[in-house]
Design a protein around this motif. Sequence first.
Motif: not given
Length: 275
Positions: A87-88, A119-121, A123, A146-148, A152, A178
């Motif tokens: 997670s972010i 959004t946090r989890t 990819f 990559k995150t969304t 993010a 990240l």
Amino acid sequence: MAHIRTYRTPVKMGNWFEEQRLKEDEVKEHLEKKERGELAGQKMDFLKENILKPVKFSVTNDGTLHFGDIVMLVNMGGGNRECSAVSINADVNSLTKIPSPGVQAPCAVSAVRSVQPCTRTAFVITSVDGSPEGSTLHFEQSFALKTTSGFARGLYLTSDLRSFQKCAKKSRLQEVSLEDSDSFLSWWKIVYFDPQERLEYEGLPVPANVKVLIVHCKTNQALAVLGDHVLWTMYGKEYELTAHTFLDSHKAEQDNNHWILCTADPTGDGLVLFK
């Protein structure tokens, strides 16, 4: 006569005017920050509102992973670890308003114990070798995580050789974070988790929702979650993430390195599959 008070109670003493002006300025500054949404509490609420927003994960129709799929990286736990997901790990200091509100790089990552599709989890499996979006991902093929986009910011999961200045905070192992740049440091590959059958699976399509290893291409270290190193974040108690291969006495990777790239349930009820 020294004990006799020579002034009345309402009389102001000392630098009363300067102190009054300072208090008025503090109140004015507080109201201006509140109006702009810059108070710490407002920033925290704004961050949680956006980073915990539900995300629709990809559905696999053929049982394999594809470039462009939105997935969650889940470790099923073991020993002193609960089930957790990459997670972010953004806080209020990680926010930026330029060019639009979102998470800024570099940003930390952690393993959250609350496995929820948000959004946090989320990819995105991203091509680094020119493979078209929608094509199948294969074992040992390089790719990026990559995150969304949007809040993010589409940041890349990145790692590099550890140094005295750059390493994981708790374990001092190889750091994972990240970054906003796509480079060789953000290249990963999927490896079959059983070393005795690894050669047989090389080059085959990667199935979704099964146990695999996620190995960093440059350092050849596997993504790992550490139950012994706990991080206290604004989201609660979480585990530290690192790139380090943990081997048992049989030279096989331990469950710290076992990951499931989870997709959405094909029935459409939004659940994530675990196998």
